[in-house]
Write a protein that holds these residues in place. Structure first.
Motif, PDB file in Angstrom:
ATOM      1  N   ASP A 148       0.819  -1.206   0.000  1.00  0.00           N
ATOM      2  CA  ASP A 148       0.000   0.000   0.000  1.00  0.00           C
ATOM      3  C   ASP A 148       0.855   1.259   0.000  1.00  0.00           C
ATOM      4  N   ALA A 149       0.231   2.348  -0.423  1.00  0.00           N
ATOM      5  CA  ALA A 149       0.898   3.649  -0.389  1.00  0.00           C
ATOM      6  C   ALA A 149       1.197   4.045   1.053  1.00  0.00           C
ATOM      7  N   GLN A 150       2.156   4.946   1.211  1.00  0.00           N
ATOM      8  CA  GLN A 150       2.493   5.415   2.555  1.00  0.00           C
ATOM      9  C   GLN A 150       1.240   5.937   3.247  1.00  0.00           C
ATOM     10  N   VAL A 151       1.236   5.791   4.579  1.00  0.00           N
ATOM     11  CA  VAL A 151       0.023   6.051   5.350  1.00  0.00           C
ATOM     12  C   VAL A 151       0.132   7.359   6.119  1.00  0.00           C
TER      13      VAL A 151
ATOM     14  N   GLY B 239      -0.448   7.826   9.368  1.00  0.00           N
ATOM     15  CA  GLY B 239       0.134   7.663  10.693  1.00  0.00           C
ATOM     16  C   GLY B 239       1.612   7.357  10.624  1.00  0.00           C
ATOM     17  N   ALA B 240       2.155   6.887  11.749  1.00  0.00           N
ATOM     18  CA  ALA B 240       3.603   6.725  11.878  1.00  0.00           C
ATOM     19  C   ALA B 240       4.070   5.304  11.615  1.00  0.00           C
ATOM     20  N   MET B 241       3.328   4.553  10.787  1.00  0.00           N
ATOM     21  CA  MET B 241       3.664   3.156  10.501  1.00  0.00           C
ATOM     22  C   MET B 241       4.596   3.004   9.299  1.00  0.00           C
ATOM     23  N   ASN B 242       4.962   4.097   8.660  1.00  0.00           N
ATOM     24  CA  ASN B 242       5.817   4.024   7.476  1.00  0.00           C
ATOM     25  C   ASN B 242       7.220   3.549   7.822  1.00  0.00           C
ATOM     26  N   VAL B 243       7.853   2.871   6.865  1.00  0.00           N
ATOM     27  CA  VAL B 243       9.167   2.264   7.083  1.00  0.00           C
ATOM     28  C   VAL B 243      10.210   2.981   6.228  1.00  0.00           C
ATOM     29  N   PRO B 244      11.176   3.671   6.830  1.00  0.00           N
ATOM     30  CA  PRO B 244      12.233   4.286   6.028  1.00  0.00           C
ATOM     31  C   PRO B 244      13.074   3.219   5.340  1.00  0.00           C
TER      32      PRO B 244
ATOM     33  N   PRO C 244       9.624   0.941  -5.594  1.00  0.00           N
ATOM     34  CA  PRO C 244       9.298   2.306  -6.025  1.00  0.00           C
ATOM     35  C   PRO C 244       9.009   3.202  -4.834  1.00  0.00           C
ATOM     36  N   PRO C 245       9.308   4.487  -4.935  1.00  0.00           N
ATOM     37  CA  PRO C 245       9.041   5.397  -3.809  1.00  0.00           C
ATOM     38  C   PRO C 245       7.555   5.617  -3.600  1.00  0.00           C
ATOM     39  N   GLY C 246       7.224   5.948  -2.344  1.00  0.00           N
ATOM     40  CA  GLY C 246       5.861   6.329  -2.019  1.00  0.00           C
ATOM     41  C   GLY C 246       5.010   5.256  -1.399  1.00  0.00           C
ATOM     42  N   THR C 247       5.558   4.043  -1.174  1.00  0.00           N
ATOM     43  CA  THR C 247       4.789   3.005  -0.493  1.00  0.00           C
ATOM     44  C   THR C 247       5.032   3.081   1.009  1.00  0.00           C
ATOM     45  N   VAL C 248       4.284   2.268   1.767  1.00  0.00           N
ATOM     46  CA  VAL C 248       4.478   2.224   3.212  1.00  0.00           C
ATOM     47  C   VAL C 248       5.872   1.717   3.562  1.00  0.00           C
ATOM     48  N   LEU C 249       6.545   1.029   2.623  1.00  0.00           N
ATOM     49  CA  LEU C 249       7.909   0.544   2.833  1.00  0.00           C
ATOM     50  C   LEU C 249       8.967   1.454   2.226  1.00  0.00           C
ATOM     51  N   THR C 250       8.528   2.460   1.488  1.00  0.00           N
ATOM     52  CA  THR C 250       9.469   3.418   0.860  1.00  0.00           C
ATOM     53  C   THR C 250       8.857   4.814   0.898  1.00  0.00           C
TER      54      THR C 250
ATOM     55  N   HIS D 242       8.623  -0.084  13.392  1.00  0.00           N
ATOM     56  CA  HIS D 242       9.064  -1.450  13.668  1.00  0.00           C
ATOM     57  C   HIS D 242       7.913  -2.445  13.622  1.00  0.00           C
ATOM     58  N   ASN D 243       6.697  -2.018  13.926  1.00  0.00           N
ATOM     59  CA  ASN D 243       5.564  -2.927  13.750  1.00  0.00           C
ATOM     60  C   ASN D 243       5.441  -3.342  12.290  1.00  0.00           C
ATOM     61  N   THR D 244       5.613  -2.376  11.392  1.00  0.00           N
ATOM     62  CA  THR D 244       5.555  -2.686   9.970  1.00  0.00           C
ATOM     63  C   THR D 244       6.751  -3.539   9.560  1.00  0.00           C
ATOM     64  N   CYS D 245       7.918  -3.270  10.123  1.00  0.00           N
ATOM     65  CA  CYS D 245       9.103  -4.091   9.833  1.00  0.00           C
ATOM     66  C   CYS D 245       8.856  -5.555  10.175  1.00  0.00           C
ATOM     67  N   GLN D 246       8.229  -5.800  11.322  1.00  0.00           N
ATOM     68  CA  GLN D 246       7.966  -7.175  11.732  1.00  0.00           C
ATOM     69  C   GLN D 246       6.999  -7.866  10.757  1.00  0.00           C
TER      70      GLN D 246
END
Length: 558
Positions: free
Chosen positions: A281-284, A286-291, A326-332, A343-347
């Motif tokens: 999913d696209a970045q959100v 809240g603070a769940m995004n992963v650098p 690609p940039p702009g996802t919850v992982l990028t 870190h919740n998203t990392c797990q």
């Protein structure tokens, strides 16, 4: 300044290479002992939330002690950012610090302290540490908040700047930090402990150069990268070509929004692995995004775990991996997206990565582990001094069962590895009491091999009202740890607030709130999934489960 070695890596004999390479890893481990024993905060001293590593002059990671997998392969991005920002201005005796998630770091509480290693006047490498600090300012005690919408609310943002200048502490930086954080004694003391660990690394690498020669140390560093790359490619070559995919979901976006999808597609051809995370999913909001540093570390963790678990951790591993991100996802995410709860998203990402790779290689399948990663941050006071004191605690869960063994009870799974804070440490340092800390029978998934049990832990607020941030994942039963090969799923995580009047309410949202004196927060974390059909469990193991009280209690008769 020249950083090139005059001896090529293949000119080093095997014995010298093994001795020097092992010594570099030993240096990283010794740095960890210095940091642990000289740090001020329980999250470093007692919970081991830190990492130490050595790097080439160009910033490639060559040796890292195994403390926190979440930081595997991540710190080199900070070193490269320092090199890009400071270039020829880097001097012997400098110490740099950085916590900027969009300049190589992970989230603001994880502060990197890095020092250049000079040998005979030449930049020969870097010595680095990353440690979780209990507070770096921002809206909430602990500098985290699932509801935060941008980086600026999460604390003091530090690009690569100098903590020391030519061996002298930069007083301006210390004064600035002191006035912007809740517990400056702890934070400044921990920064100095990190610097001491880096200085030890500097001395030990210089000792190696004095014994074996500068060029030999340079060549060994380069060869360690080549050796890991070769080992990963050889392991990949022995696995069948193919592809697999998996998806996983976060309970929400950090702001009570809808579930957030993490998607991984993995494919392997020859000796190259491709990881595609573009379906996430696209970045959100809240603070769940992963650098990117954390997403990269997740890939290193999963590849190392499944493909080459016996090798060391360095940047050579990623040479065998193509990444589509690609940039702009919850992982990028793109700045200034908030990332403090990343870190919740990392797990969840680690679990999804492993399931995608085992979809491609079913013989390596394992049941899913807990990714609840419950965290409790409390703005408290010291019961002995009365000074402000910020508590940061993490509660693990159960690991998934494998094809030949039960899961492990009550540990910090996947990319974590921190210990739960001892009750005595909590009660000595904060106005908080630990009422219960126990395994939860029945929280695990059953199977031929059972998952590990989750943990029940209760925090009671003492003395005065206290601001708290607590969050976890897998409170939605649809996203509980799944079994494998016919094994059962584990139970989800539950968070309950017990008010001073005894009333209870389940609070499965990620929350920042003020807790009144006497309030109890109870967390019951997910166990791990089971592996294989439960009816195939060894009768002796099943009897042991009953005897040791590992199964869910029978319901009371009405």
């Amino acid at each position: 300044m020249s950083t090139a070695a005059n001896i090529s890596p293949d000119q080093i004999d095997a014995v010298t290479f093994e001795v020097v390479a092992a010594a570099l890893t030993s240096v990283a481990e010794e740095m960890g002992l210095v940091l642990k024993r000289s740090s001020y905060s329980p999250i470093i001293r007692d919970m081991d939330d830190f990492s130490c590593a050595l790097f080439t002059a160009d910033g490639d990671l060559v040796a890292q002690a195994d403390y926190i997998p979440a930081q595997l392969g991540a710190m080199s991005l900070v070193v490269k950012a320092i090199i890009e920002r400071w270039g020829d201005e880097i001097r012997d005796g400098d110490a740099f610090m950085c916590n900027h998630p969009y300049m190589g770091a992970m989230h603001l509480p994880d502060v990197n302290v890095v020092t250049p290693i000079f040998i005979a006047g030449r930049l020969a490498g870097w010595s680095g540490t990353a440690a979780h600090h209990i507070d770096v300012g921002g809206v909430n005690p602990g500098s985290e908040g699932p509801e935060l919408q941008d980086l600026f609310g999460e604390g003091v943002v530090l690009p690569p700047i100098r903590l020391d200048i030519a061996g002298v502490e930069n007083r301006d930086i210390v004064d600035l930090l002191t006035e912007n954080i809740r517990d400056p004694l702890s934070t400044i003391s921990d920064l100095r402990a990190q610097r001491a660990a880096c200085r030890l690394g500097y001395r030990r690498v210089n000792d190696l150069a004095a014994q074996y020669g500068n060029d030999v140390v340079d060549a060994v560093m380069q060869r360690t990268l080549d050796v890991v790359e070769t080992a990963v490619r050889q392991s990949l070559s022995q696995l069948p070509d193919g592809s697999g995919e998996a998806e996983g979901f976060l309970d929400d976006d950090g702001r009570t929004g809808p579930p957030t999808r993490v998607h991984v597609r993995a494919s392997k051809t020859g000796d190259t692995l491709t990881i595609d995370i573009s379906g996430s999913d696209a970045q959100v909001g809240g603070a769940m995004n992963v650098p990117w540093a954390s997403a990269r570390a997740g890939i290193v963790y999963a590849v190392r775990s499944l493909v080459a678990p016996d090798i060391g951790a360095n940047d050579g591993l990623l040479r065998a991996v193509d990444i589509i991100a690609p940039p702009g996802t919850v992982l990028t995410p793109l700045p200034p997206a908030a990332v403090s709860i990343r870190h919740n998203t990392c797990q969840r990402f680690a679990d999804t990565l492993i399931r995608a790779m085992t979809d491609m290689w079913p013989d390596l399948a394992v049941a899913s582990s807990s990714v609840s990663f419950f965290c409790m941050n409390i703005g408290s006071t010291s019961p002995t001094t009365g000074r402000p004191a910020v508590m940061a605690d993490v509660v693990g869960g159960g690991t998934g069962a494998t094809a030949d063994s039960d899961g492990i009870d009550g540990v910090d799974t996947y990319m974590s590895n921190v210990g739960v804070m001892p009750a005595e440490v909590v009660e000595t340092n904060y106005r908080v009491r630990i009422l219960r800390n126990e395994f939860m029978p029945g929280s695990q998934g059953l199977g031929q091999f059972n998952g590990g049990m989750g943990i029940r832990r209760e925090y009671q607020i003492l003395g005065h009202d206290q601001r708290a941030t607590f969050y976890g994942e897998q409170t939605n039963g649809d996203f509980a740890p799944c079994g494998a090969a016919g094994g059962h799923n584990a139970q989800p995580t539950t968070v309950t607030i017990i008010s001073p009047d005894g009333s209870q309410r389940v609070v499965n949202d990620k929350t920042s709130t003020t807790l009144a004196v006497g309030t109890i927060v109870r967390v019951e974390t997910a166990g791990g999934g089971g592996f294989g059909p439960a009816e195939q469990r060894d009768p002796r193991q099943a009897e042991r489960d009953r005897r040791e009280g590992r199964l869910a209690p029978a319901p009371e008769a009405s």
